[in-house]
Design a protein around this motif. Structure first.
Motif, PDB file in Angstrom:
ATOM      1  N   ILE A  63       0.841  -1.205   0.000  1.00  0.00           N
ATOM      2  CA  ILE A  63       0.000   0.000   0.000  1.00  0.00           C
ATOM      3  C   ILE A  63       0.870   1.248   0.000  1.00  0.00           C
ATOM      4  O   ILE A  63       0.620   2.199  -0.762  1.00  0.00           O
ATOM      5  CB  ILE A  63      -0.944  -0.006   1.230  1.00  0.00           C
ATOM      6  CG1 ILE A  63      -2.000  -1.107   1.086  1.00  0.00           C
ATOM      7  CG2 ILE A  63      -1.609   1.359   1.409  1.00  0.00           C
ATOM      8  CD1 ILE A  63      -2.858  -1.314   2.311  1.00  0.00           C
ATOM      9  N   ARG A 118       1.141   4.241  -2.816  1.00  0.00           N
ATOM     10  CA  ARG A 118       0.826   5.627  -2.468  1.00  0.00           C
ATOM     11  C   ARG A 118       2.002   6.547  -2.754  1.00  0.00           C
ATOM     12  O   ARG A 118       1.822   7.681  -3.219  1.00  0.00           O
ATOM     13  CB  ARG A 118       0.410   5.715  -0.990  1.00  0.00           C
ATOM     14  CG  ARG A 118      -0.901   4.982  -0.680  1.00  0.00           C
ATOM     15  CD  ARG A 118      -1.377   5.279   0.716  1.00  0.00           C
ATOM     16  NE  ARG A 118      -1.668   6.707   0.845  1.00  0.00           N
ATOM     17  CZ  ARG A 118      -1.623   7.372   2.002  1.00  0.00           C
ATOM     18  NH1 ARG A 118      -1.269   6.741   3.109  1.00  0.00           N
ATOM     19  NH2 ARG A 118      -1.902   8.660   2.045  1.00  0.00           N
ATOM     20  N   ASN A 150      -7.634   3.110   0.537  1.00  0.00           N
ATOM     21  CA  ASN A 150      -7.557   2.125  -0.537  1.00  0.00           C
ATOM     22  C   ASN A 150      -8.793   1.224  -0.498  1.00  0.00           C
ATOM     23  O   ASN A 150      -9.196   0.736   0.560  1.00  0.00           O
ATOM     24  CB  ASN A 150      -6.293   1.281  -0.364  1.00  0.00           C
ATOM     25  CG  ASN A 150      -6.138   0.232  -1.443  1.00  0.00           C
ATOM     26  OD1 ASN A 150      -6.793  -0.793  -1.416  1.00  0.00           O
ATOM     27  ND2 ASN A 150      -5.256   0.500  -2.392  1.00  0.00           N
TER      28      ASN A 150
END
Length: 455
Positions: free
Chosen positions: A231, A235, A363
């Motif tokens: 993640i 990002r 997300n």
């Protein structure tokens, strides 16, 4: 209750049954006498419960307050207290005397009139509806005039029959009250059950862990730590200007122990966190004919945001600190009235917000799990709020919230199981609410029947 009990009684003005707002003989009391003090808040709506435990000296209340004595009936005259049913019999007053809000009418039963009979008559929905139609005054400060009470007609049987009517009412209401108490206990248990489900969900006890399943099936699996790194890499690649994401402050004690394959993360690592603004209301270019939804902290109480009650213009969006957040954004109230602060809701429409909301763009893969975590974390969020008399959250505090993060496959099972159980719970809660409303309707119908001369 026999149908002909009331029909043979006299129909008289209420002023023949009670003295409305009797005068006080001030010579009867000394200034140092302790008396009960009853503000409007001390009378519960619809229940007749009254708190007379607060006391004051007679000298402090003899001017500027409504006086009453033991067994007087208090009748809230102002809106919305009257419509809500704030009526009660004054009982167990200190030294038999009470003073309270000037928004009470006082009804003192005359000889051979039972105070309980009067209380049930004036607290009935039929009487309150009629009283509402006779209110006078400005909007928001409308009051029932004493003349309406004096002229209202009441069926007045012999005192023995009054007591029999009251006894029958109280027998039926006792059964209703017991049923309502049972429903409320079930509702409280459901609330505890929901908290238990959410707690088990974020502590790895609701479904088998991904690590356990992987070992039993002889396969490998992505851990929570690996998911978090994935993640963060995504990002960082999408926002090169951002520095380090805030690491979580791991809780002390047992809360720091995670299930196998889980890791600690922070809201800042999992979500883009922003807020909104309130465009200058004196500028019509920001508000008139606006079509961009704009929401405030009150929306979090509904759980989901499907519509807005206010709209701003495209110009306001371009010229102020507003952001148009997409559907799926999680909103957390950073401050608000009552229990609003710390609550979470999900946008189902694109919308802008005011500055009282933190907007979390999470997300999509982990959004459902984060939402359930925030629901569980509500009380903790309120505890970490900073400030004085009205403590508030801020974006820094929201970003630093620690989130126990399971593997993605496990999250999918957790969210599905939580949603399944909470769906069942909502169904039971809805049935309870229907029965609570039904019990109130039955109470009103019982009162109406008791005082109807046409039965």
């Amino acid at each position: 209750m026999r149908n002909d009990d009331i029909a043979v009684t006299r129909m008289v003005p209420l002023s023949e049954a009670v003295e409305v707002n009797p005068k006080l003989d001030r010579s009867l009391f000394s200034d140092d006498l302790d008396v009960s003090f009853v503000p409007m808040a001390a009378v519960e709506a619809t229940s007749g419960v009254i708190d007379v435990t607060t006391t004051r000296k007679y000298a402090d209340v003899k001017k500027g307050y409504t006086h009453f004595r033991e067994s007087d009936v208090l009748f809230a005259k102002v809106t919305p207290c009257m419509e809500n049913g704030k009526m009660a019999i004054a009982r167990q007053l200190r030294n038999g005397v009470g003073f309270g809000s000037t928004e009470f009418h006082v009804l003192r039963p005359r000889a051979d009139v039972d105070a309980r009979y009067i209380y049930y008559f004036v607290s009935s929905q039929t009487f309150r509806k009629e009283a509402s139609g006779h209110m006078t005054g400005a909007v928001g400060l409308r009051r029932v005039p004493s003349a309406f009470l004096e002229d209202s007609v009441i069926p007045l049987p012999h005192i023995d029959e009054q007591r029999r009517v009251v006894a029958e009412l109280e027998k039926q209401f006792s059964r209703l009250d017991e049923a309502v108490a049972n429903l409320k206990r079930v509702k409280a248990n459901l609330k505890r059950y929901k908290a238990s489900v959410l707690k088990d969900a974020v502590e790895g006890r609701l479904v088998p862990t991904e690590a356990e399943l992987a070992r039993s099936e002889g396969r490998s699996c992505e851990t929570g730590e690996q998911l978090l790194q994935r993640i963060l890499e995504t990002r960082r690649s999408q926002w090169s200007g951002r520095g380090k994401f805030r690491t979580p402050q791991i809780p002390d004690g047992d809360a720091a122990c995670l299930s196998d394959g889980w890791t600690w993360s922070s809201i800042d690592q999992l979500a883009d966190v922003g807020t909104g603004a309130t465009p200058n209301r004196s500028n019509p270019a920001y508000w008139d004919a606006g079509d961009v939804p704009w929401v405030t902290s009150g929306v979090v109480n509904a759980g989901y945001v499907d519509k807005a009650s206010e709209f701003v213009t495209r110009r306001a969006l371009a010229e102020t600190n507003l952001t148009l957040y997409p559907s799926g954004t999680l909103l957390v109230a950073m401050y608000g009235e009552g229990k609003t602060r710390g609550k979470c809701a999900e946008l189902r429409i694109p919308a802008t917000t005011n500055q009282a909301l933190a907007a979390l763009q999470v997300n999509e893969d982990v959004r459902g799990y984060v939402r359930h975590f925030l629901e569980l974390n509500y009380e903790q969020m309120r505890k970490v709020a900073s400030g004085g008399v009205q403590p508030n959250l801020n974006l820094s505090l929201v970003r630093s919230v620690a989130v126990p993060l399971p593997p993605l496959a496990e999250q999918v099972r957790i969210v599905a199981e939580v949603d399944r159980r909470l769906s069942l719970l909502r169904g039971v809660e809805a049935e309870i609410d229907v029965n609570l409303k039904r019990s109130q309707s039955l109470r009103n119908a019982t009162l109406n029947k008791a005082f109807s001369v046409n039965q």
